[in-house]
Scaffold this motif. Structure first.
Motif, PDB file in Angstrom:
ATOM      1  N   PHE A   1       7.174  -7.277 -13.854  1.00 36.95           N
ATOM      2  CA  PHE A   1       6.161  -8.277 -13.549  1.00 36.95           C
ATOM      3  C   PHE A   1       6.642  -9.082 -12.345  1.00 36.95           C
ATOM      4  CE2 PHE A   1       5.740  -7.085 -17.945  1.00 36.95           C
ATOM      5  CZ  PHE A   1       4.371  -6.964 -18.133  1.00 36.95           C
ATOM      6  N   VAL A   2       5.734  -9.852 -11.751  1.00 37.66           N
ATOM      7  CA  VAL A   2       6.082 -10.500 -10.477  1.00 37.66           C
ATOM      8  C   VAL A   2       7.269 -11.450 -10.630  1.00 37.66           C
ATOM      9  CG1 VAL A   2       4.331 -12.337 -10.717  1.00 37.66           C
ATOM     10  CG2 VAL A   2       5.172 -11.702  -8.458  1.00 37.66           C
ATOM     11  N   ASP A   3       7.356 -12.114 -11.778  1.00 40.39           N
ATOM     12  CA  ASP A   3       8.473 -13.046 -11.953  1.00 40.39           C
ATOM     13  C   ASP A   3       9.808 -12.310 -12.121  1.00 40.39           C
ATOM     14  OD1 ASP A   3       9.702 -15.510 -12.120  1.00 40.39           O
ATOM     15  OD2 ASP A   3       9.270 -15.816 -14.244  1.00 40.39           O
ATOM     16  N   ASP A   4       9.752 -11.002 -12.311  1.00 41.46           N
ATOM     17  CA  ASP A   4      10.988 -10.220 -12.439  1.00 41.46           C
ATOM     18  C   ASP A   4      11.542  -9.820 -11.072  1.00 41.46           C
ATOM     19  OD1 ASP A   4      10.295 -10.423 -15.090  1.00 41.46           O
ATOM     20  OD2 ASP A   4       9.549  -8.370 -15.256  1.00 41.46           O
ATOM     21  N   VAL A   5      10.749 -10.048 -10.021  1.00 40.12           N
ATOM     22  CA  VAL A   5      11.196  -9.670  -8.677  1.00 40.12           C
ATOM     23  C   VAL A   5      12.167 -10.728  -8.157  1.00 40.12           C
ATOM     24  CG1 VAL A   5      10.459  -9.279  -6.295  1.00 40.12           C
ATOM     25  CG2 VAL A   5       9.042  -8.459  -8.199  1.00 40.12           C
ATOM     26  N   GLN A   6      13.355 -10.288  -7.815  1.00 36.39           N
ATOM     27  CA  GLN A   6      14.387 -11.187  -7.268  1.00 36.39           C
ATOM     28  C   GLN A   6      14.772 -10.646  -5.898  1.00 36.39           C
ATOM     29  OE1 GLN A   6      15.591 -13.886  -8.557  1.00 36.39           O
ATOM     30  NE2 GLN A   6      15.675 -13.781 -10.784  1.00 36.39           N
TER      31      GLN A   6
ATOM     32  N   ARG B   1       3.214  -4.248  -9.609  1.00 40.80           N
ATOM     33  CA  ARG B   1       3.673  -3.217 -10.544  1.00 40.80           C
ATOM     34  C   ARG B   1       3.021  -3.515 -11.891  1.00 40.80           C
ATOM     35  NH1 ARG B   1       4.651   1.697 -12.191  1.00 40.80           N
ATOM     36  NH2 ARG B   1       6.737   2.156 -12.944  1.00 40.80           N
ATOM     37  N   ASP B   2       3.672  -4.222 -12.769  1.00 41.71           N
ATOM     38  CA  ASP B   2       3.033  -4.599 -14.027  1.00 41.71           C
ATOM     39  C   ASP B   2       2.422  -5.990 -13.892  1.00 41.71           C
ATOM     40  OD1 ASP B   2       3.672  -2.282 -15.656  1.00 41.71           O
ATOM     41  OD2 ASP B   2       5.757  -2.889 -15.383  1.00 41.71           O
ATOM     42  N   VAL B   3       1.241  -6.125 -14.432  1.00 39.85           N
ATOM     43  CA  VAL B   3       0.541  -7.409 -14.366  1.00 39.85           C
ATOM     44  C   VAL B   3       0.094  -7.784 -15.773  1.00 39.85           C
ATOM     45  CG1 VAL B   3      -1.433  -8.660 -13.411  1.00 39.85           C
ATOM     46  CG2 VAL B   3      -0.203  -6.996 -11.996  1.00 39.85           C
TER      47      VAL B   3
ATOM     48  N   THR C   1       1.655  12.247 -12.183  1.00 41.49           N
ATOM     49  CA  THR C   1       1.973  10.827 -12.175  1.00 41.49           C
ATOM     50  C   THR C   1       0.946  10.106 -11.324  1.00 41.49           C
ATOM     51  OG1 THR C   1       3.730   9.213 -11.937  1.00 41.49           O
ATOM     52  CG2 THR C   1       3.558  10.809 -10.192  1.00 41.49           C
ATOM     53  N   ILE C   2       0.586   8.910 -11.766  1.00 46.83           N
ATOM     54  CA  ILE C   2      -0.386   8.095 -11.036  1.00 46.83           C
ATOM     55  C   ILE C   2       0.368   6.956 -10.357  1.00 46.83           C
ATOM     56  CG2 ILE C   2      -2.458   6.638 -11.230  1.00 46.83           C
ATOM     57  CD1 ILE C   2      -2.968   9.571 -12.009  1.00 46.83           C
ATOM     58  N   VAL C   3       0.196   6.835  -9.049  1.00 47.27           N
ATOM     59  CA  VAL C   3       0.796   5.718  -8.319  1.00 47.27           C
ATOM     60  C   VAL C   3      -0.330   4.788  -7.910  1.00 47.27           C
ATOM     61  CG1 VAL C   3       2.107   5.049  -6.274  1.00 47.27           C
ATOM     62  CG2 VAL C   3       2.676   7.164  -7.480  1.00 47.27           C
ATOM     63  N   GLN C   4      -0.246   3.543  -8.315  1.00 48.90           N
ATOM     64  CA  GLN C   4      -1.291   2.581  -7.975  1.00 48.90           C
ATOM     65  C   GLN C   4      -0.643   1.207  -7.829  1.00 48.90           C
ATOM     66  OE1 GLN C   4      -3.095   0.290 -10.808  1.00 48.90           O
ATOM     67  NE2 GLN C   4      -0.972   0.303 -11.468  1.00 48.90           N
ATOM     68  N   GLY C   5      -1.424   0.241  -7.383  1.00 48.17           N
ATOM     69  CA  GLY C   5      -0.897  -1.105  -7.289  1.00 48.17           C
ATOM     70  C   GLY C   5       0.018  -1.315  -6.096  1.00 48.17           C
ATOM     71  N   ASP C   6      -0.143  -0.537  -5.036  1.00 47.91           N
ATOM     72  CA  ASP C   6       0.709  -0.703  -3.849  1.00 47.91           C
ATOM     73  C   ASP C   6      -0.066  -0.244  -2.614  1.00 47.91           C
ATOM     74  OD1 ASP C   6       2.627  -0.721  -1.868  1.00 47.91           O
ATOM     75  OD2 ASP C   6       4.157   0.287  -3.064  1.00 47.91           O
ATOM     76  N   THR C   7      -0.309  -1.166  -1.709  1.00 49.06           N
ATOM     77  CA  THR C   7      -1.126  -0.806  -0.540  1.00 49.06           C
ATOM     78  C   THR C   7      -0.398   0.108   0.428  1.00 49.06           C
ATOM     79  OG1 THR C   7      -0.412  -2.794   0.650  1.00 49.06           O
ATOM     80  CG2 THR C   7      -2.462  -2.946  -0.624  1.00 49.06           C
ATOM     81  N   ALA C   8       0.942   0.196   0.311  1.00 50.32           N
ATOM     82  CA  ALA C   8       1.674   1.050   1.241  1.00 50.32           C
ATOM     83  C   ALA C   8       1.511   2.532   0.896  1.00 50.32           C
ATOM     84  CB  ALA C   8       3.154   0.681   1.242  1.00 50.32           C
ATOM     85  N   SER C   9       1.218   2.823  -0.354  1.00 53.58           N
ATOM     86  CA  SER C   9       1.124   4.229  -0.740  1.00 53.58           C
ATOM     87  C   SER C   9      -0.300   4.687  -0.993  1.00 53.58           C
ATOM     88  CB  SER C   9       1.968   4.485  -1.995  1.00 53.58           C
ATOM     89  OG  SER C   9       1.534   3.665  -3.047  1.00 53.58           O
ATOM     90  N   ALA C  10      -1.143   3.799  -1.475  1.00 55.96           N
ATOM     91  CA  ALA C  10      -2.444   4.249  -1.971  1.00 55.96           C
ATOM     92  C   ALA C  10      -3.516   4.167  -0.891  1.00 55.96           C
ATOM     93  CB  ALA C  10      -2.857   3.378  -3.151  1.00 55.96           C
ATOM     94  N   PRO C  11      -4.516   5.030  -0.995  1.00 57.32           N
ATOM     95  CA  PRO C  11      -5.673   4.859  -0.118  1.00 57.32           C
ATOM     96  C   PRO C  11      -6.417   3.574  -0.488  1.00 57.32           C
ATOM     97  CG  PRO C  11      -6.098   6.575  -1.759  1.00 57.32           C
ATOM     98  CD  PRO C  11      -4.668   6.149  -1.925  1.00 57.32           C
ATOM     99  N   VAL C  12      -7.188   3.043   0.457  1.00 57.75           N
ATOM    100  CA  VAL C  12      -7.902   1.788   0.218  1.00 57.75           C
ATOM    101  C   VAL C  12      -8.800   1.925  -1.006  1.00 57.75           C
ATOM    102  CG1 VAL C  12      -9.676   0.244   1.163  1.00 57.75           C
ATOM    103  CG2 VAL C  12      -7.841   1.111   2.636  1.00 57.75           C
ATOM    104  N   GLY C  13      -8.706   0.937  -1.883  1.00 58.54           N
ATOM    105  CA  GLY C  13      -9.506   0.983  -3.107  1.00 58.54           C
ATOM    106  C   GLY C  13      -9.887  -0.406  -3.568  1.00 58.54           C
ATOM    107  N   GLY C  14     -10.707  -0.455  -4.580  1.00 54.23           N
ATOM    108  CA  GLY C  14     -11.298  -1.721  -5.012  1.00 54.23           C
ATOM    109  C   GLY C  14     -10.580  -2.419  -6.143  1.00 54.23           C
TER     110      GLY C  14
END
Lengths: 162, 773
Positions: free
Chosen positions: B31-36, B245-247, B516-529
């Protein structure tokens, strides 16, 4: 602010450090021990997301200072299953019954349920609902969680009999 | 089931266990608070304690002197104003990340303090000295349009956000005049909030030399957020990377970027170190969005036979100080969809919404759900008024299969929906007639049992050529034969890593474990909603399937060339291509991918190396799902406490990818509806102070309140690829109304009419005492 020495055993490993007396246990675990599986939900002991075991008892780590756990044995979600042995029966039951969605409250539920089933090996449905009512989940509507605890309780009881 | 399934449908339709679970069950989520990040600083906000005031001065000297404080920004630091989200015809004020001159609600961000730790940042917040000149706020939205009411945004000269109305209709008036009965009530919805268990949060890292901004966030739509950040910050879109990543839940609240979110990003770009802001719970309940504060005065013309003749709505809505959604969104949905599952010959509406000195209105799971709450509670009032059972009134008015396609007054067309069928299934599952007998017996003993029904038709997965309705998936068959599917979704608990893999595995003909599904990252995924508007299964599932079919076609083309067979004679099952009917003649997928990536000389003339396919698809205007809920309860006449006895949902979300996941969405939604009907409430006092800003005052449903929720399915496939319909919001949409109707039914013998929630013990006790006085 003066700092205080603190030493505790977390998931079997000794963690020592100098901390401010006001540092909460959850922040100590997350920041100083880098164990980020324990989550903060409300910071006032209502939602149960931050539940950990302190000397075996489920405690709200947002309501405890790290210095209060000096010398204690602490178990966090990282100390429950997941290693070579895989998921515990409780964790497996949550997975089997869709007892989690976003997963943010989940570590608190798992820790709570592990302690509950240890202390109450053959709970009634009523007891299960009551035991879960100190933890808030916003995603599942509790259906999968209640079913998971029932499954884990039945499995653990069957294992104890055999 | 999809007509064009590539392999056999082994995974779609099965309750496959979730791929997400092992990490989340063992503390391994991120989760975002886990990012250091190295050198990371922490932010905290100074927020207005007053609902309306002029800022006379801000003194940050003492705060800046606290060891560990790095910077403090205020309105004077000129963070650029926020660009509008969507074009709107409404009266819209300037929105600045931090208050400039005026504060307009309790919680309004005034300053952002940056320090070495959150503890120090909060210490310093206490020392920021803000001198306010208090003004009289406007708190009650129903009074905000009155002559002489304090104006929230002086620049607008009015509190009116927007007004809309159907044209005058003499036929509507005539229909009311010709009805046997006309009922009129004002039904109020109280203020409550989405309350995700994880609050909002960011870790923003500005690489000045590289000109790149990386934003880890608790969000719902990474690409939408990226576009907005780029626009707001004056950066090229490709210089911003958004990662989630996780939300930990969102339910609409994390679908938009608010002023304080933008203050964090502007601050991050003015310091040379990564910056983390994690909202605390009090901030979340005070300054993140609130929802559902509105009322509708409804008039219903009905004949003695129970047939509805005419409905008119007068909808008034509290936008708060800085509403997150364009003014047209929720009222537009209420106006266009209101008659819902029933045939109503004549319909009229008016909507007006006002600014107030309160927290912004924002989207929350079924943001327009007052449409269902008002319609369904009013139908029960009408049923009691004409002496007909509520189930029978619904039955007589329901849109039937034979009526479809059925066009509403608004032009919206209902097709492939099943309101009559879900009504019958739900009533049967609830043992409705038997409950009525038990209720009669209980009433004879003085006990208050109730049963409530609510039906709705829900617009899901809006398309129509706009960004939210367009999605892409890129499928890459890796050199090893494993499959990666890149998607622009932003799951906050939706299980898309599992459900999308089910679709891809079936359409390709490979094992679920190999996708495997990769999502939640604009660097890898095509533009989506992203994940909002009940769209991920309908639109995401469709494009994942389309891309998989393209990849499968290429695999079979290449295999045909290598095996000297016609591609049409080949099949791909379990990762093996073989000639249909003679399995001995086969090639493993890995052999084919080796040629695709490492044997270009063996490719057929004109074929590109590699196997990577993208499909981008624009969904139809809207896909409708529908459901009927039945709630059963007992009200304790001595305490006013509601005990829920049973809860039934019959729903039609078309083809289910994973029934376990669908039922999880429904149950979770229902409990949010129950919470809203019975417990959750953020009242304000007359001075504009919110009175429930922690979990001791803001009550959430827990396990001992919730009965077993039993779910039945009617499957009417949509006409979109895959046949799916949205299932994310419906549980909540029906949950409020069914619960309210159950309680109202319990109290009906006392002659009580319920037009306001939450149905707290004190409110119910007051109604019971009033009735017996």
């Amino acid at each position: 602010m003066s700092r205080q020495q603190v030493e505790m055993t977390v998931n079997g490993r000794v963690h020592a450090g100098e901390v401010e007396p006001r540092l909460t246990l959850v922040d100590f675990l997350r920041e100083d021990c880098a164990l980020t599986g324990t989550h903060t939900g409300c910071e006032q002991g209502v939602c149960g997301a931050c539940t950990v075991l302190v000397d075996g008892e489920p405690m709200r780590s947002c309501l405890m200072f790290a210095v209060q756990a000096d010398g204690a044995q602490v178990t966090t979600i990282e100390g429950i299953g997941g290693g070579r042995e895989g998921l515990t029966p409780v964790q497996q039951a949550f997975m089997d019954n869709h007892g989690l969605q976003c997963g943010y409250c989940t570590p608190g539920f798992i820790v709570t349920v592990e302690a509950f089933l240890r202390d109450t090996p053959s709970p009634s449905d009523e007891q299960i609902r009551e035991a879960l009512s100190g933890n808030v989940c916003r995603c599942t509507g509790y259906q999968g969680i209640i079913a998971a605890v029932r499954q884990a309780a039945d499995q653990l009881a069957a294992e104890a009999r055999s | 089931m999809s007509a064009q399934t590539g392999g056999a449908a082994r995974f779609v339709g099965a309750s496959v266990k979730r791929r997400e679970d092992p990490r989340l069950l063992t503390g391994g989520g991120q989760f975002v608070d886990d990012v250091q990040l190295p050198g990371m600083l922490h932010a905290a906000f100074v927020r207005s304690p007053l609902a309306s005031a002029r800022i006379a001065s801000i003194d940050t000297q003492a705060a800046l002197a606290v060891p560990g404080v790095v910077a403090i920004f205020t309105g004077a630091d000129d963070f650029p104003r926020l660009p509008p989200w969507w074009p709107s015809e409404a009266n819209v004020p300037a929105q600045h990340p931090l208050a400039i001159e005026d504060v307009r609600f309790v919680g309004d961000p005034v300053a952002i303090v940056i320090a070495e730790s959150r503890y120090i940042a909060e210490d310093a917040c206490e020392l920021v000295d803000v001198a306010y000149e208090a003004r009289t706020p406007i708190v009650d939205y129903r009074a905000a349009g009155e002559e002489g009411a304090p104006v929230v945004h002086a620049e607008l000269g009015t509190n009116l956000v927007a007004e809309m109305a159907s044209p005058p209709d003499p036929a509507l008036e005539a229909a009311f005049a010709g009805s046997d009965h006309v009922f009129k009530e004002t039904i109020k919805s109280h203020r409550y909030a989405a309350v995700p268990m994880e609050t909002r949060g960011f870790v923003a890292s500005w690489n000045k030399a590289g000109g790149e901004l990386t934003v880890h966030m608790a969000g719902q739509a990474p690409h939408v957020a990226r576009a907005y950040f780029a626009l707001s910050l004056g950066l090229p879109e490709h210089a911003v990377r958004v990662i989630q990543r996780d939300v930990g839940g969102g339910f609409g609240q994390k679908a938009f970027q608010a002023r304080d979110d933008m203050a964090v990003l502007h601050a991050a770009m003015r310091i040379d170190r990564p910056l983390k802001w994690i909202e605390d719970r009090q901030e979340n309940l005070t300054a993140a969005t609130h929802s559902r504060h509105e009322q509708i005065t409804i008039e219903v013309g009905v004949n003695n036979d129970g047939l509805l003749q005419a409905i008119r709505l007068d909808h008034v809505l509290d936008a708060g100080a800085y509403p997150a959604m364009p003014a047209e969104a929720d009222p537009g949905l209420v106006a266009a969809w209101f008659p819902g599952p029933y045939k109503v010959p004549h319909f009229g509406f008016r909507n007006v919404q006002y600014y107030t000195n309160t927290t912004a209105r924002g989207p929350y799971r079924g943001p327009w759900l007052i449409e269902t709450t008002v319609r369904e509670t009013m139908l029960d009032i009408v049923a009691r008024g004409i002496g007909m059972d509520p189930a029978e009134v619904r039955r007589r008015n329901s849109i039937q299969a034979a009526d479809q396609p059925y066009q509403l007054h608004s032009g919206i067309v209902f097709d492939r929906v099943s309101p009559a069928e879900t009504l019958e299934q739900a009533v049967e599952m609830a043992h409705y007639a038997q409950f009525r007998e038990e209720q009669a017996a209980a009433r004879a003993e003085g006990r208050l049992l109730g049963i409530g029904i609510a039906s709705y038709i829900e617009p899901t997965a809006f398309g129509g050529g706009r960004s939210m309705g367009i999605e892409a998936a890129t499928i890459r068959i890796e050199p090893s034969g494993k499959v990666t599917c890149l998607m622009g979704l932003g799951s906050y608990g939706h299980s898309v890593e599992t459900t999308m893999a089910q679709v891809v595995a079936d359409e390709l003909g490979v094992a679920f474990e190999d996708v495997t599904i990769v999502q939640g990252d604009t660097a890898s995924a095509p533009v989506g909603g992203g994940n909002l508007g009940s769209r991920s299964a309908v639109i995401g599932g469709a494009v994942a399937g389309m891309s998989a079919r393209k990849a499968r076609a290429k695999i079979l083309d290449l295999a045909g060339h290598l095996m000297e067979a016609a591609p049409d004679d080949l099949e791909l099952v379990d990762g093996v291509v073989s000639v249909k009917g003679s399995p001995a003649s086969s090639m493993a997928l890995t052999e084919i991918t080796q040629v695709a990536y490492n044997g270009a000389d063996r490719l057929p003339e004109g074929m590109e190396p590699g196997i990577e396919e993208t499909t981008r698809w624009s969904a139809p205007f809207v896909t409708h799902s529908n459901a009927t809920h039945v709630c059963m309860c007992e009200v304790d006449r001595n305490t006013g406490l509601v005990k829920l006895l049973d809860y039934v949902v019959s729903e039609d979300c078309g083809v289910m990818i994973n029934p376990m996941v669908v039922e999880g969405q429904i149950s979770g939604g229902v409990v949010q509806g129950i919470g809203g009907a019975l417990l959750e409430h953020i009242p304000y006092d007359a001075d504009g102070n919110p009175l429930a800003v922690n979990f001791k005052d803001y009550l959430l449903p827990v396990a001992d309140l919730i009965p077993e929720i039993r779910i039945g399915h009617i499957v009417t496939p949509s006409d979109t690829p895959g046949g799916h319909k949205g299932a994310g919001e419906g549980g909540t949409i029906g949950g409020v109304a069914a619960t309210v109707n159950a309680v109202a039914d319990a109290l009906a013998p006392l002659g009580v009419t319920i037009t306001e929630q939450p149905l707290s013990p004190s409110r119910l006790l007051a109604l019971i005492e009033q009735a017996s006085a």
